[in-house]
Design a protein around this motif. Structure first.
Motif, PDB file in Angstrom:
ATOM      1  N   LYS A   1      19.804  46.383  86.898  1.00 46.24           N
ATOM      2  CA  LYS A   1      20.076  47.472  85.962  1.00 46.24           C
ATOM      3  C   LYS A   1      20.448  46.943  84.580  1.00 46.24           C
ATOM      4  O   LYS A   1      20.054  47.520  83.550  1.00 46.24           O
ATOM      5  CB  LYS A   1      21.200  48.344  86.523  1.00 46.24           C
ATOM      6  CG  LYS A   1      21.583  49.529  85.654  1.00 46.24           C
ATOM      7  CD  LYS A   1      22.727  50.308  86.285  1.00 46.24           C
ATOM      8  CE  LYS A   1      23.202  51.422  85.375  1.00 46.24           C
ATOM      9  NZ  LYS A   1      24.346  52.177  85.966  1.00 46.24           N
TER      10      LYS A   1
ATOM     11  N   ASN B   1      19.734  55.424  89.429  1.00 50.85           N
ATOM     12  CA  ASN B   1      19.769  54.617  88.210  1.00 50.85           C
ATOM     13  C   ASN B   1      18.400  54.454  87.565  1.00 50.85           C
ATOM     14  O   ASN B   1      18.222  53.588  86.698  1.00 50.85           O
ATOM     15  CB  ASN B   1      20.379  53.246  88.519  1.00 50.85           C
ATOM     16  CG  ASN B   1      21.849  53.329  88.870  1.00 50.85           C
ATOM     17  OD1 ASN B   1      22.711  53.387  87.993  1.00 50.85           O
ATOM     18  ND2 ASN B   1      22.149  53.347  90.170  1.00 50.85           N
TER      19      ASN B   1
ATOM     20  N   LEU C   1      15.562  53.238  88.516  1.00 57.66           N
ATOM     21  CA  LEU C   1      15.023  51.878  88.616  1.00 57.66           C
ATOM     22  C   LEU C   1      13.665  51.831  89.320  1.00 57.66           C
ATOM     23  O   LEU C   1      13.151  50.747  89.599  1.00 57.66           O
ATOM     24  CB  LEU C   1      16.008  50.975  89.371  1.00 57.66           C
ATOM     25  CG  LEU C   1      17.356  50.710  88.698  1.00 57.66           C
ATOM     26  CD1 LEU C   1      18.254  49.878  89.621  1.00 57.66           C
ATOM     27  CD2 LEU C   1      17.167  49.988  87.375  1.00 57.66           C
TER      28      LEU C   1
END
Length: 388
Positions: free
Chosen positions: A224, A259, A261
């Motif tokens: 991240k 997140n 991703l």
């Protein structure tokens, strides 16, 4: 039966990860010395396929393997029943063709040590683990190790130090893992197409069974941060879950989704083409958050000439040279870990230089030849009357 006798190898997994790969070499060393091997596995899997390719006899028997999921009243009862069944199997086998030696690979297999002691058969324990909890299990295993007459093999100084403080009768023998690195030494031509990986991305890879200790979520936390500087970075998670830890796949998936991703992470599961995946990578990461004894995959990454970022969690500290072949970081230190990964992605020539130094180190210090030589010496010391 061979002139030197029958060796029974007991292993805790039918998957083809580090401890399994090392056991293949051990079995072949015993066979080359003139012993007749039988490998007993708890179930079907790719490990059986691999060893049978090499002409090694395999039997499938539930060995009552110790797993955390069984640490409850019903689980313990289940393990006792499976243990007794495995014990009876070994007893019948021993009556038909007496064993020269029982070889237990990993501490998760306890039936071999107990059977060997009660039947006055030589026993070797090849210890790949550092276990801190639960305390009752650690004490139980330490007593079993201490009750063996032959000094156990441990895969690193870290493992030796961990168990030695709990032992009073035996001193572990450190034999670092070493493997055949040939599959990791060639180039990458055509491999991106074979692996299905994109050639225009900076690839960062971690490989390991999915369990609480391997640090997949720690890996994703670093990912991240890294993509803020390197939006073209692609993070590979390679490995499937231990039985009982399938819920971690949901946690990994949730973290990726929460997140955003999805475009930066590929969860590949178990792969048999690890050499090719490593050759296509720029950086290898070992994000273990629990003690990791001497992870074979770090040797593989170094042989593939990849710089390694690893936690200070055990054997990796004996493998890597800080700042020369990679970087060592504290467990869960997301900032330092992501900074090192970003640095390596930003400085391709430096990363290549570190990777080549790692390859040189692994071929010099952790070669299969050295491993085989030390194993043969050890075997001839513990079974001298069979080797004269």
């Amino acid at each position: 039966m061979s002139q030197k006798g029958k060796i029974i190898f007991l292993h805790s997994s039918s998957e083809l990860y580090g401890a399994s790969k090392i056991l293949i070499y051990v079995i072949e060393i015993f066979r080359d010395l003139g012993y007749s091997p039988l490998l007993v596995l708890p179930g079907e899997g790719p490990f059986r396929v691999e060893v049978e390719k090499r002409g090694i006899e395999v039997a499938i028997v539930n060995l009552g393997i110790l797993r955390r999921k069984y640490f409850n009243p019903f689980g313990i009862l289940n393990r006792i029943r499976k243990f007794l069944k495995a014990y009876r199997y070994l007893n019948e086998l021993h009556k038909k063709e007496p064993f020269t030696l029982v070889y237990s690979n990993t501490l998760a297999v306890i039936v071999g040590a107990i059977f060997a002691k009660r039947n006055k058969v030589a026993h070797i324990w090849h210890i790949h683990e550092m276990i801190n909890s639960p305390k009752f299990l650690v004490r139980f295993l330490a007593r079993q190790i201490d009750a063996t007459e032959i000094r156990p093999i441990v895969v690193s100084e870290s493992v030796a130090a961990h168990w030695s403080k709990l032992l009073s009768n035996v001193k572990p023998e450190v034999i670092h893992n070493g493997i055949d690195y040939t599959p990791f030494l060639n180039g990458t031509e055509g491999l991106f197409a074979k692996t299905g990986l994109p050639e225009d991305r900076k690839i960062v890879t971690m490989i390991g069974r999915i369990n609480p200790g391997k640090g997949q979520l720690f890996f994703l936390k670093m990912a991240k941060e890294v993509i803020k500087e390197h939006p073209d970075a692609l993070f590979l998670i390679v490995g499937d879950p231990y039985p009982g830890y399938e819920y971690l796949l949901e946690e990994i998936g949730a973290f990726i989704q929460d997140n955003a991703l999805g475009k930066h992470v590929m969860d590949l599961g178990f792969r048999s083409d690890v050499p090719n995946l490593l050759k296509c990578s720029q950086v290898f990461v070992l994000p273990s958050v629990l003690p990791d004894s001497f992870p074979t995959v770090v040797l593989e990454a170094m042989a593939a000439a990849k710089p390694v970022v690893a936690t200070k969690s055990g054997g990796a500290m004996e493998m890597l040279v800080e700042g020369e072949t990679g970087f060592l970081i504290d467990i869960e230190d997301v900032n330092t870990g992501s900074e090192h990964i970003s640095y390596l992605l930003s400085h391709a020539e430096k990363a290549k230089e570190m990777g080549l130094r790692g390859r040189e180190r692994v071929l010099q210090e952790f070669s299969y030849g050295q491993f085989a030589q030390k194993m043969e010496k050890y075997i001839c010391q513990i079974l001298p009357e069979k080797n004269n």
